[in-house]
Design a protein around this motif. Structure first.
Motif, PDB file in Angstrom:
ATOM      1  N   PHE A  84       0.851  -1.180   0.000  1.00 34.89           N
ATOM      2  CA  PHE A  84       0.000   0.000   0.000  1.00 34.89           C
ATOM      3  C   PHE A  84       0.897   1.243   0.000  1.00 34.89           C
ATOM      4  CE2 PHE A  84      -2.100  -3.519   2.030  1.00 34.89           C
ATOM      5  CZ  PHE A  84      -3.382  -3.500   1.503  1.00 34.89           C
ATOM      6  N   HIS A  85       0.580   2.229  -0.855  1.00 32.30           N
ATOM      7  CA  HIS A  85       1.461   3.376  -1.066  1.00 32.30           C
ATOM      8  C   HIS A  85       0.872   4.670  -0.512  1.00 32.30           C
ATOM      9  CE1 HIS A  85       2.940   1.374  -5.093  1.00 32.30           C
ATOM     10  NE2 HIS A  85       2.918   0.528  -4.080  1.00 32.30           N
ATOM     11  N   PHE A  86       1.735   5.504   0.031  1.00 27.84           N
ATOM     12  CA  PHE A  86       1.388   6.890   0.351  1.00 27.84           C
ATOM     13  C   PHE A  86       2.649   7.719   0.152  1.00 27.84           C
ATOM     14  CE2 PHE A  86       2.730   4.820   4.222  1.00 27.84           C
ATOM     15  CZ  PHE A  86       3.595   5.725   4.819  1.00 27.84           C
ATOM     16  N   TYR A  87       2.483   9.042   0.064  1.00 29.64           N
ATOM     17  CA  TYR A  87       3.597   9.922  -0.294  1.00 29.64           C
ATOM     18  C   TYR A  87       3.745  11.037   0.732  1.00 29.64           C
ATOM     19  CZ  TYR A  87       3.718   7.473  -4.708  1.00 29.64           C
ATOM     20  OH  TYR A  87       3.842   6.487  -5.668  1.00 29.64           O
ATOM     21  N   THR A  88       4.999  11.478   0.905  1.00 28.28           N
ATOM     22  CA  THR A  88       5.258  12.517   1.905  1.00 28.28           C
ATOM     23  C   THR A  88       6.662  13.080   1.720  1.00 28.28           C
ATOM     24  OG1 THR A  88       5.152  13.029   4.273  1.00 28.28           O
ATOM     25  CG2 THR A  88       6.216  10.955   3.656  1.00 28.28           C
ATOM     26  N   ASN A  89       6.961  14.105   2.481  1.00 29.44           N
ATOM     27  CA  ASN A  89       8.318  14.624   2.615  1.00 29.44           C
ATOM     28  C   ASN A  89       9.072  13.658   3.535  1.00 29.44           C
ATOM     29  OD1 ASN A  89      10.620  16.058   3.609  1.00 29.44           O
ATOM     30  ND2 ASN A  89       9.617  18.004   3.166  1.00 29.44           N
ATOM     31  N   ILE A  90      10.101  13.022   3.026  1.00 29.33           N
ATOM     32  CA  ILE A  90      10.778  11.994   3.829  1.00 29.33           C
ATOM     33  C   ILE A  90      11.648  12.603   4.925  1.00 29.33           C
ATOM     34  CG2 ILE A  90      10.713  10.329   1.937  1.00 29.33           C
ATOM     35  CD1 ILE A  90      13.675  10.846   1.466  1.00 29.33           C
ATOM     36  N   GLU A  91      11.791  13.947   4.922  1.00 31.08           N
ATOM     37  CA  GLU A  91      12.504  14.616   6.008  1.00 31.08           C
ATOM     38  C   GLU A  91      11.558  15.059   7.113  1.00 31.08           C
ATOM     39  OE1 GLU A  91      14.633  17.779   4.124  1.00 31.08           O
ATOM     40  OE2 GLU A  91      16.081  16.439   3.150  1.00 31.08           O
ATOM     41  N   SER A  92      10.261  14.785   6.963  1.00 25.24           N
ATOM     42  CA  SER A  92       9.279  15.101   8.003  1.00 25.24           C
ATOM     43  C   SER A  92       9.433  14.123   9.162  1.00 25.24           C
ATOM     44  CB  SER A  92       7.863  14.999   7.427  1.00 25.24           C
ATOM     45  OG  SER A  92       7.585  13.647   7.072  1.00 25.24           O
ATOM     46  N   ALA A  93       8.678  14.366  10.242  1.00 26.16           N
ATOM     47  CA  ALA A  93       8.736  13.469  11.399  1.00 26.16           C
ATOM     48  C   ALA A  93       8.370  12.044  11.005  1.00 26.16           C
ATOM     49  CB  ALA A  93       7.813  13.988  12.503  1.00 26.16           C
ATOM     50  N   LYS A  94       7.286  11.896  10.255  1.00 26.85           N
ATOM     51  CA  LYS A  94       6.880  10.537   9.885  1.00 26.85           C
ATOM     52  C   LYS A  94       7.881   9.901   8.933  1.00 26.85           C
ATOM     53  CE  LYS A  94       3.473  12.049   6.398  1.00 26.85           C
ATOM     54  NZ  LYS A  94       3.502  13.496   6.770  1.00 26.85           N
ATOM     55  N   GLY A  95       8.450  10.716   8.030  1.00 21.04           N
ATOM     56  CA  GLY A  95       9.445  10.190   7.119  1.00 21.04           C
ATOM     57  C   GLY A  95      10.668   9.670   7.853  1.00 21.04           C
ATOM     58  N   ARG A  96      11.156  10.447   8.810  1.00 17.57           N
ATOM     59  CA  ARG A  96      12.322  10.023   9.578  1.00 17.57           C
ATOM     60  C   ARG A  96      12.029   8.768  10.396  1.00 17.57           C
ATOM     61  NH1 ARG A  96      12.256  15.529  10.789  1.00 17.57           N
ATOM     62  NH2 ARG A  96      11.751  15.080  12.964  1.00 17.57           N
ATOM     63  N   GLU A  97      10.844   8.721  10.983  1.00 13.67           N
ATOM     64  CA  GLU A  97      10.484   7.558  11.795  1.00 13.67           C
ATOM     65  C   GLU A  97      10.330   6.303  10.939  1.00 13.67           C
ATOM     66  OE1 GLU A  97       8.199  10.393  15.057  1.00 13.67           O
ATOM     67  OE2 GLU A  97       7.017   9.018  13.816  1.00 13.67           O
ATOM     68  N   LEU A  98       9.745   6.456   9.771  1.00 14.10           N
ATOM     69  CA  LEU A  98       9.583   5.313   8.872  1.00 14.10           C
ATOM     70  C   LEU A  98      10.930   4.793   8.384  1.00 14.10           C
ATOM     71  CD1 LEU A  98       6.550   6.671   6.848  1.00 14.10           C
ATOM     72  CD2 LEU A  98       6.524   4.596   8.246  1.00 14.10           C
ATOM     73  N   LEU A  99      11.827   5.697   8.040  1.00 12.46           N
ATOM     74  CA  LEU A  99      13.137   5.281   7.566  1.00 12.46           C
ATOM     75  C   LEU A  99      13.944   4.602   8.669  1.00 12.46           C
ATOM     76  CD1 LEU A  99      14.103   8.379   5.379  1.00 12.46           C
ATOM     77  CD2 LEU A  99      13.497   6.096   4.553  1.00 12.46           C
ATOM     78  N   ALA A 100      13.741   5.043   9.910  1.00 10.29           N
ATOM     79  CA  ALA A 100      14.506   4.482  11.018  1.00 10.29           C
ATOM     80  C   ALA A 100      14.016   3.096  11.420  1.00 10.29           C
ATOM     81  CB  ALA A 100      14.448   5.423  12.224  1.00 10.29           C
ATOM     82  N   SER A 101      12.699   2.928  11.535  1.00  6.74           N
ATOM     83  CA  SER A 101      12.156   1.649  12.026  1.00  6.74           C
ATOM     84  C   SER A 101      11.836   0.669  10.908  1.00  6.74           C
ATOM     85  CB  SER A 101      10.883   1.892  12.838  1.00  6.74           C
ATOM     86  OG  SER A 101       9.816   2.296  11.983  1.00  6.74           O
ATOM     87  N   GLN A 102      11.504   1.216   9.719  1.00  6.73           N
ATOM     88  CA  GLN A 102      11.102   0.413   8.562  1.00  6.73           C
ATOM     89  C   GLN A 102       9.890  -0.466   8.865  1.00  6.73           C
ATOM     90  OE1 GLN A 102      14.508  -1.587   6.849  1.00  6.73           O
ATOM     91  NE2 GLN A 102      15.661   0.300   6.676  1.00  6.73           N
ATOM     92  N   LYS A 103       9.024   0.024   9.743  1.00  6.78           N
ATOM     93  CA  LYS A 103       7.778  -0.668  10.083  1.00  6.78           C
ATOM     94  C   LYS A 103       6.684   0.373  10.284  1.00  6.78           C
ATOM     95  CE  LYS A 103       9.935  -4.564  12.551  1.00  6.78           C
ATOM     96  NZ  LYS A 103      11.340  -4.103  12.431  1.00  6.78           N
ATOM     97  N   ALA A 104       5.436  -0.027  10.020  1.00  5.82           N
ATOM     98  CA  ALA A 104       4.318   0.895  10.207  1.00  5.82           C
ATOM     99  C   ALA A 104       3.017   0.119  10.337  1.00  5.82           C
ATOM    100  CB  ALA A 104       4.220   1.878   9.042  1.00  5.82           C
ATOM    101  N   ALA A 105       2.000   0.826  10.829  1.00  4.60           N
ATOM    102  CA  ALA A 105       0.642   0.296  10.878  1.00  4.60           C
ATOM    103  C   ALA A 105      -0.292   1.312  10.235  1.00  4.60           C
ATOM    104  CB  ALA A 105       0.216   0.012  12.316  1.00  4.60           C
TER     105      ALA A 105
END
Length: 211
Positions: free
Chosen positions: A70-91
């Motif tokens: 499932f895809h969504f788009y964002t600024n990867i330097e935002s809070a969510k972008g940084r958190e996603l890149l760090a943990s590589q997991k989401a709900a």
């Protein structure tokens, strides 16, 4: 909309969670008047503190994609972008009040390809493309006037031509290992099924859950 107590809804017989997702999304698009593709995105920060916000689902991979997600788009330097890149997991959570249904998704996260991000960025409204350049998402902003000045700056920079995708703006793909479908029932005797697998290439195992 609720199910009568004890009535077995058709969705519990489904064997393919992606196919069932497509059916429910199509019905939501007919029923929900505003943003049927809105979903809650949950992440964790570096201290393990959960974070949640609403984003828009912008795509689901076709069946022939190896790691379908499932895809969504964002600024990867935002809070969510940084958190996603760090943990590589989401709900993810999609809830449709008009249908009394929700879908919960959990899995691994990766960036979409540059080609995929470019294709989606090109479909955005021109002002939204400018906004992607103007906004340093999640970072402190001294005033609204500062943001508006940045917008004017990038409007002048790109003019009437094509606005390219910023290098820090991209998409994320959530490849699920768990997808749960929930439908409200009378007297809170809801109907729930969950599909689980250990890895993206494994087979799904379906379980019915107590409400």
């Amino acid at each position: 909309m609720t199910e009568a107590s004890g009535q077995e809804p058709d969705f519990t017989a489904a064997d393919d969670p992606f196919a069932l997702f497509d059916v429910w999304m199509a019905e939501a698009e007919k029923s929900e008047s505003v943003d049927p593709n809105a979903m809650s995105l949950a992440t964790v920060d570096g201290d393990g503190l959960p974070n949640v916000r609403t984003v828009l689902l912008k795509g689901v991979d076709e069946p022939d994609v190896a790691e379908r997600g499932f895809h969504f788009y964002t600024n990867i330097e935002s809070a969510k972008g940084r958190e996603l890149l760090a943990s590589q997991k989401a709900a993810l959570l999609l809830y449709w009040k008009s249908l009394s249904r929700q879908i919960r998704i959990r899995g691994a996260v990766s960036l979409v390809s540059h080609e995929e991000a470019d294709r989606y960025f090109a479909t955005r409204h021109p002002q939204s493309r400018i906004g992607a350049w103007a906004s340093q998402q999640s970072r402190p902003l001294s005033s609204r006037e500062v943001l508006e000045a940045k917008v004017k700056h990038y409007e002048a920079k790109f003019g009437e031509g094509e606005t390219p995708r910023p290098p820090y703006w991209c998409g994320f793909r959530v490849v699920p290992v768990e997808i749960e479908f929930w439908m409200a029932g009378d007297y809170r005797l809801h109907n729930r099924i969950v599909f689980r697998r250990d890895a993206p290439h494994d087979s799904w195992h379906k379980t019915r859950l107590y409400p």
